[in-house]
Design an enzyme around this catalytic site. Structure first.
Site, PDB file in Angstrom:
ATOM      1  N   GLU A 161      11.117  -4.206 -16.966  1.00  0.00           N
ATOM      2  CA  GLU A 161      12.464  -4.488 -17.786  1.00  0.00           C
ATOM      3  C   GLU A 161      12.981  -5.687 -17.353  1.00  0.00           C
ATOM      4  OE1 GLU A 161      14.246  -4.183 -20.158  1.00  0.00           O
ATOM      5  OE2 GLU A 161      15.545  -2.461 -20.036  1.00  0.00           O
ATOM      6  N   ASP A 162      13.812  -6.352 -18.233  1.00  0.00           N
ATOM      7  CA  ASP A 162      14.513  -7.637 -18.152  1.00  0.00           C
ATOM      8  C   ASP A 162      15.616  -7.414 -16.745  1.00  0.00           C
ATOM      9  OD1 ASP A 162      16.017  -6.430 -19.733  1.00  0.00           O
ATOM     10  OD2 ASP A 162      16.039  -7.799 -21.243  1.00  0.00           O
ATOM     11  N   ASP A 205      21.416  -2.631 -15.945  1.00  0.00           N
ATOM     12  CA  ASP A 205      22.965  -2.696 -15.986  1.00  0.00           C
ATOM     13  C   ASP A 205      23.542  -1.496 -16.021  1.00  0.00           C
ATOM     14  OD1 ASP A 205      25.262  -4.153 -16.743  1.00  0.00           O
ATOM     15  OD2 ASP A 205      25.220  -3.703 -18.851  1.00  0.00           O
ATOM     16  N   PHE A 217      27.418 -11.837 -17.170  1.00  0.00           N
ATOM     17  CA  PHE A 217      26.548 -11.711 -18.468  1.00  0.00           C
ATOM     18  C   PHE A 217      25.590 -12.927 -18.633  1.00  0.00           C
ATOM     19  CE2 PHE A 217      25.013 -12.204 -22.627  1.00  0.00           C
ATOM     20  CZ  PHE A 217      24.755 -10.906 -22.988  1.00  0.00           C
ATOM     21  N   ARG A 262      17.058 -17.032 -25.127  1.00  0.00           N
ATOM     22  CA  ARG A 262      15.508 -16.339 -24.601  1.00  0.00           C
ATOM     23  C   ARG A 262      14.827 -17.454 -23.750  1.00  0.00           C
ATOM     24  NH1 ARG A 262      15.650 -11.003 -25.890  1.00  0.00           N
ATOM     25  NH2 ARG A 262      16.143 -10.646 -28.209  1.00  0.00           N
TER      26      ARG A 262
HETATM   27  P1  5GP Z   1      21.895  -0.737 -19.685  1.00  0.00           P
HETATM   28  O1  5GP Z   1      20.972   0.320 -20.473  1.00  0.00           O
HETATM   29  O2  5GP Z   1      20.916  -0.636 -18.314  1.00  0.00           O
HETATM   30  O3  5GP Z   1      23.127  -0.899 -19.597  1.00  0.00           O
HETATM   31  O4  5GP Z   1      21.016  -2.193 -20.411  1.00  0.00           O
HETATM   32  C1  5GP Z   1      19.931  -2.371 -20.209  1.00  0.00           C
HETATM   33  C2  5GP Z   1      19.695  -3.662 -21.553  1.00  0.00           C
HETATM   34  O5  5GP Z   1      21.039  -4.165 -21.662  1.00  0.00           O
HETATM   35  C3  5GP Z   1      19.054  -4.716 -21.237  1.00  0.00           C
HETATM   36  O6  5GP Z   1      17.660  -4.494 -21.444  1.00  0.00           O
HETATM   37  C4  5GP Z   1      19.371  -5.937 -21.831  1.00  0.00           C
HETATM   38  O7  5GP Z   1      18.939  -6.014 -23.031  1.00  0.00           O
HETATM   39  C5  5GP Z   1      20.947  -5.733 -21.899  1.00  0.00           C
HETATM   40  N1  5GP Z   1      21.856  -6.384 -20.862  1.00  0.00           N
HETATM   41  C6  5GP Z   1      22.193  -5.855 -19.895  1.00  0.00           C
HETATM   42  N2  5GP Z   1      22.982  -6.770 -19.109  1.00  0.00           N
HETATM   43  C7  5GP Z   1      22.689  -7.976 -19.633  1.00  0.00           C
HETATM   44  C8  5GP Z   1      23.239  -9.291 -19.624  1.00  0.00           C
HETATM   45  O8  5GP Z   1      23.870  -9.668 -18.514  1.00  0.00           O
HETATM   46  N3  5GP Z   1      22.615 -10.332 -20.482  1.00  0.00           N
HETATM   47  C9  5GP Z   1      21.821  -9.950 -21.513  1.00  0.00           C
HETATM   48  N4  5GP Z   1      21.530 -10.770 -22.346  1.00  0.00           N
HETATM   49  N5  5GP Z   1      21.575  -8.605 -21.764  1.00  0.00           N
HETATM   50  C10 5GP Z   1      21.998  -7.801 -20.751  1.00  0.00           C
END
Ligand code: 5GP
Length: 176
Positions: free
Chosen positions: A95-96, A99, A148, A161
């Site tokens: 995963e990238d 959050d 962010f 990206r």
């Molecule tokens: P979660 O389900 O953990 O809230 O979010 C995961 C997804 O939210 C990540 O795979 C990503 O696509 C997006 N995301 C969360 N934080 C960021 C951020 O700081 N920047 C970007 N570009 N995407 C984020």
């Protein structure tokens, strides 16, 4: 790039990915591994990590949508599903960023139902203070503050990206 501040440089990312690759190789001791790359944000991280690992790696891809612009909607939809069978495989979700943890909590449960031999999570970035689900990644590149970020696969409305570093977007204050 205008409006962006470098948070993690290209050199730091490469160095950390090498460390993670070594750690994962040591843990799996030459066993085959299946990487599940979560599109689109994890493509750069998945490729760089895999290139530094001497063991055999199978690749699978999943795409979910959970995020629009700057804020998570909390609703997760499967857009691209697995093509191969992961039963009895050593699976690592790549995963990238973690959050709120909603996406990975959902995916972990979904993938567990496919009966892999083992299932772990490797995330390039972790924003721990934003967590709403109890979710820990097994391997984390960098813990980052609640900002962010973009670059190295991460976008804002499909932009940024392909930046080779992680940057923080400095959003302009709206005039009231
Ligand atoms: P979660 O389900 O953990 O809230 O979010 C995961 C997804 O939210 C990540 O795979 C990503 O696509 C997006 N995301 C969360 N934080 C960021 C951020 O700081 N920047 C970007 N570009 N995407 C984020």
């Amino acid at each position: 790039m205008e409006g962006l501040k470098v948070l993690i440089s290209e050199e730091e990312i490469q160095k950390r990915i090498s460390e993670l690759a070594k750690q994962i190789c040591d843990d799996y001791k030459g066993q085959d591994i299946t990487f599940i790359c979560i599109l689109k944000g994890s493509i750069f991280f998945t490729v760089e990590l895999a290139k530094k690992m001497p063991c055999d790696i199978n690749f699978e891809f999943i795409r979910v949508s959970s995020y629009h612009g700057e804020n998570s909607t909390g609703v997760i939809k499967m857009k691209v599903d697995l093509q191969g069978d992961i039963k009895d495989k050593n699976v690592i979700i790549i995963e990238d960023i973690v959050d709120t943890g909603r996406t990975l909590s959902y995916l972990k449960e979904y993938l567990k139902s496919k009966e892999p031999r083992s299932l772990k999570i490797c995330s390039m970035l972790d924003k721990k203070e934003r967590r709403v689900c109890k979710l820990d990644a097994d391997y984390v590149g960098f813990n980052i503050p609640d900002k962010f970020v973009v670059g190295y696969g991460l976008d804002v409305d499909e932009k940024y990206r392909n930046l080779p570093y992680i940057g923080v977007v400095e959003f302009e204050e709206e005039n009231s």
